[in-house]
Design a protein around this motif. Structure first.
Motif, PDB file in Angstrom:
ATOM      1  N   ILE A 163      -4.698  -0.937   7.380  1.00  0.00           N
ATOM      2  CA  ILE A 163      -3.502  -1.195   6.308  1.00  0.00           C
ATOM      3  C   ILE A 163      -2.703  -2.380   6.608  1.00  0.00           C
ATOM      4  O   ILE A 163      -2.747  -2.534   7.695  1.00  0.00           O
ATOM      5  CB  ILE A 163      -2.179   0.313   6.648  1.00  0.00           C
ATOM      6  N   ALA A 164      -2.185  -3.156   5.186  1.00  0.00           N
ATOM      7  CA  ALA A 164      -1.784  -4.591   5.433  1.00  0.00           C
ATOM      8  C   ALA A 164      -0.382  -4.382   5.190  1.00  0.00           C
ATOM      9  O   ALA A 164       0.599  -3.317   4.798  1.00  0.00           O
ATOM     10  CB  ALA A 164      -2.256  -5.195   4.219  1.00  0.00           C
ATOM     11  N   ASP A 165      -0.058  -4.776   6.653  1.00  0.00           N
ATOM     12  CA  ASP A 165       1.283  -4.871   7.261  1.00  0.00           C
ATOM     13  C   ASP A 165       1.976  -6.483   7.624  1.00  0.00           C
ATOM     14  O   ASP A 165       0.914  -6.585   9.044  1.00  0.00           O
ATOM     15  CB  ASP A 165       1.951  -4.073   8.004  1.00  0.00           C
ATOM     16  N   SER A 199      -2.079  -8.389   9.682  1.00  0.00           N
ATOM     17  CA  SER A 199      -1.185  -8.920   8.520  1.00  0.00           C
ATOM     18  C   SER A 199      -1.970  -9.761   7.771  1.00  0.00           C
ATOM     19  O   SER A 199      -3.416 -10.084   8.110  1.00  0.00           O
ATOM     20  CB  SER A 199      -0.062  -9.612  10.156  1.00  0.00           C
ATOM     21  N   LEU A 200      -1.445 -10.754   6.541  1.00  0.00           N
ATOM     22  CA  LEU A 200      -1.727 -11.193   5.790  1.00  0.00           C
ATOM     23  C   LEU A 200      -1.204 -12.632   6.121  1.00  0.00           C
ATOM     24  O   LEU A 200      -1.225 -13.289   5.039  1.00  0.00           O
ATOM     25  CB  LEU A 200      -1.899 -10.954   4.831  1.00  0.00           C
ATOM     26  N   GLY A 201      -0.400 -12.881   7.216  1.00  0.00           N
ATOM     27  CA  GLY A 201       0.837 -13.750   6.871  1.00  0.00           C
ATOM     28  C   GLY A 201       2.172 -13.713   7.492  1.00  0.00           C
ATOM     29  O   GLY A 201       2.447 -12.493   7.912  1.00  0.00           O
ATOM     30  N   ASP A 202       3.177 -14.298   7.856  1.00  0.00           N
ATOM     31  CA  ASP A 202       4.338 -14.229   8.186  1.00  0.00           C
ATOM     32  C   ASP A 202       5.544 -14.840   7.006  1.00  0.00           C
ATOM     33  O   ASP A 202       6.771 -14.876   7.369  1.00  0.00           O
ATOM     34  CB  ASP A 202       4.784 -15.813   9.449  1.00  0.00           C
ATOM     35  N   THR A 203       4.613 -14.169   6.002  1.00  0.00           N
ATOM     36  CA  THR A 203       5.896 -13.980   5.141  1.00  0.00           C
ATOM     37  C   THR A 203       5.746 -12.749   3.842  1.00  0.00           C
ATOM     38  O   THR A 203       5.040 -11.981   4.028  1.00  0.00           O
ATOM     39  CB  THR A 203       6.495 -15.266   3.833  1.00  0.00           C
ATOM     40  N   VAL A 204       6.556 -12.065   3.978  1.00  0.00           N
ATOM     41  CA  VAL A 204       6.551 -10.442   2.744  1.00  0.00           C
ATOM     42  C   VAL A 204       5.998 -11.238   1.465  1.00  0.00           C
ATOM     43  O   VAL A 204       6.853 -11.872   0.596  1.00  0.00           O
ATOM     44  CB  VAL A 204       7.806 -10.098   3.019  1.00  0.00           C
ATOM     45  N   LEU A 205       4.553 -10.879   0.974  1.00  0.00           N
ATOM     46  CA  LEU A 205       4.092 -10.599   0.157  1.00  0.00           C
ATOM     47  C   LEU A 205       4.173  -9.877  -1.083  1.00  0.00           C
ATOM     48  O   LEU A 205       4.572  -8.829  -0.978  1.00  0.00           O
ATOM     49  CB  LEU A 205       2.717 -11.109  -0.089  1.00  0.00           C
ATOM     50  N   ARG A 206       4.236 -10.501  -2.032  1.00  0.00           N
ATOM     51  CA  ARG A 206       3.852  -9.246  -3.868  1.00  0.00           C
ATOM     52  C   ARG A 206       2.984  -8.858  -2.872  1.00  0.00           C
ATOM     53  O   ARG A 206       1.936  -8.911  -3.484  1.00  0.00           O
ATOM     54  CB  ARG A 206       4.468 -10.054  -4.572  1.00  0.00           C
TER      55      ARG A 206
HETATM   56  N1  SAH Z   1       9.635  -3.962   1.927  1.00  0.00           N
HETATM   57  C1  SAH Z   1       7.881  -3.610   2.057  1.00  0.00           C
HETATM   58  C2  SAH Z   1       7.237  -5.148   1.190  1.00  0.00           C
HETATM   59  C3  SAH Z   1       5.706  -4.408   0.812  1.00  0.00           C
HETATM   60  S1  SAH Z   1       5.243  -5.978  -0.655  1.00  0.00           S
HETATM   61  C4  SAH Z   1       7.295  -3.853   2.964  1.00  0.00           C
HETATM   62  O1  SAH Z   1       8.879  -5.151   3.803  1.00  0.00           O
HETATM   63  O2  SAH Z   1       6.893  -3.176   3.218  1.00  0.00           O
HETATM   64  C5  SAH Z   1       4.009  -4.521  -0.776  1.00  0.00           C
HETATM   65  C6  SAH Z   1       2.752  -4.752   0.312  1.00  0.00           C
HETATM   66  O3  SAH Z   1       2.119  -5.827   0.630  1.00  0.00           O
HETATM   67  C7  SAH Z   1       3.539  -3.921   1.201  1.00  0.00           C
HETATM   68  O4  SAH Z   1       3.093  -2.973   1.727  1.00  0.00           O
HETATM   69  C8  SAH Z   1       1.429  -4.665   2.539  1.00  0.00           C
HETATM   70  O5  SAH Z   1       0.190  -3.944   2.397  1.00  0.00           O
HETATM   71  C9  SAH Z   1       1.544  -6.040   1.531  1.00  0.00           C
HETATM   72  N2  SAH Z   1       2.143  -6.907   2.041  1.00  0.00           N
HETATM   73  C10 SAH Z   1       2.905  -8.039   2.384  1.00  0.00           C
HETATM   74  N3  SAH Z   1       3.389  -8.593   3.204  1.00  0.00           N
HETATM   75  C11 SAH Z   1       2.224  -8.888   3.962  1.00  0.00           C
HETATM   76  C12 SAH Z   1       2.160  -9.360   4.923  1.00  0.00           C
HETATM   77  N4  SAH Z   1       2.380 -10.589   5.491  1.00  0.00           N
HETATM   78  N5  SAH Z   1       1.046  -9.118   5.704  1.00  0.00           N
HETATM   79  C13 SAH Z   1       0.051  -7.762   5.546  1.00  0.00           C
HETATM   80  N6  SAH Z   1      -0.237  -7.386   4.368  1.00  0.00           N
HETATM   81  C14 SAH Z   1       1.518  -7.558   3.496  1.00  0.00           C
END
Ligand code: SAH
Length: 226
Positions: A163-165, A199-206
């Motif tokens: 799971i990407a997180d 993890s795919l990086g240190d920022t929250v991605l859409r």
């Molecule tokens: N507020 C939510 C953001 C979800 S973004 C949260 O904090 O979980 C939508 C999806 O993109 C997430 O469920 C996750 O699977 C993936 N995602 C976003 N940024 C990521 C990151 N830096 N590394 C891995 N997965 C990421």
């Protein structure tokens, strides 16, 4: 990349490489939209690794100009599973995953925080549309192996799924199937039972950026192992 594929004016899929027939929609696209002429080099593939060069005549019949080549299957298949999000972003995601070279593109069944759900009546229609998007993208990007596009699939049925997180481990070659959550993310009970977090990086991605990032990173590991 193979230069005949890269340099062809158009690339098209047929059901059978031995008796190739261009379907009506493709014929229209090639002859009327792209205006392919009999002097243009076209490549044709069965989407299962076999392909050859040909010319396309005005009646949409094809004449082979090369032997049939076989591209080996990728050294391991890559899977990206994603939750539905609003608007046309699922189409965009499927297009990009296909361009990048993902083999199994999976639409996840609704997760706990999913906002978008396909109602049963439209589900088949929607998945057919995504398959068409994948086929067109595969023509554009000159794939010889078509990706499989799977409709509403439970996460628990996908083997070795990470799971990407953002809190997960750094991605490496052992990550070959990754699930992307909806905009609200996965709920804790969903992340507890998977094979691990990545993890795919240190920022929250859409969500759609996460899907593309997972695809790019996994395919880069696969290329380097070849
Ligand atoms: N507020 C939510 C953001 C979800 S973004 C949260 O904090 O979980 C939508 C999806 O993109 C997430 O469920 C996750 O699977 C993936 N995602 C976003 N940024 C990521 C990151 N830096 N590394 C891995 N997965 C990421």
């Amino acid at each position: 990349m193979i230069s005949e594929l890269r340099n062809s004016t158009a690339h098209v899929f047929v059901d059978a490489i031995d008796a190739p027939a261009i379907d009506e929609i493709d014929a229209h696209h090639l002859l009327r939209v792209l205006r392919v002429k009999p002097s243009d080099a076209v490549t044709v593939s069965d989407g299962k690794g076999k392909w050859y060069s040909c010319v396309l005549k005005a009646d949409a019949s094809i004449d082979a100009t090369s032997e049939v080549f076989t591209t080996a299957a990728p050294s391991w298949p890559l899977t990206v599973a994603f939750s539905l999000v609003k608007g046309d972003r699922p189409e965009w995601t499927v297009q990009k995953l296909t361009e990048i070279g993902i083999d199994e593109i999976v639409v996840l069944a609704p997760t706990i925080r999913s906002v978008v759900r396909w109602d049963d009546g439209r589900s088949n229609k929607n998945i057919d549309r995504l398959r068409r998007v994948a086929r067109e993208a595969a023509m554009q990007s000159r794939r010889t192996w078509l990706p499989n596009v799977h409709g509403a699939t439970e996460m628990s049925t996908i083997d070795n799924l990470f799971i990407a997180d953002p809190t997960g481990a750094c991605l490496d070659a052992s990550h070959r199937a990754i699930a992307i959550g909806p905009e609200g993310g996965f709920a804790p009970q969903e992340t507890e039972n998977c094979d691990g977090l990545v993890s795919l990086g240190d920022t929250v991605l859409r969500a759609e950026t996460a899907a593309v990032s997972a695809a790019v990173l996994m395919s880069d590991y696969r290329r380097k192992r070849n």
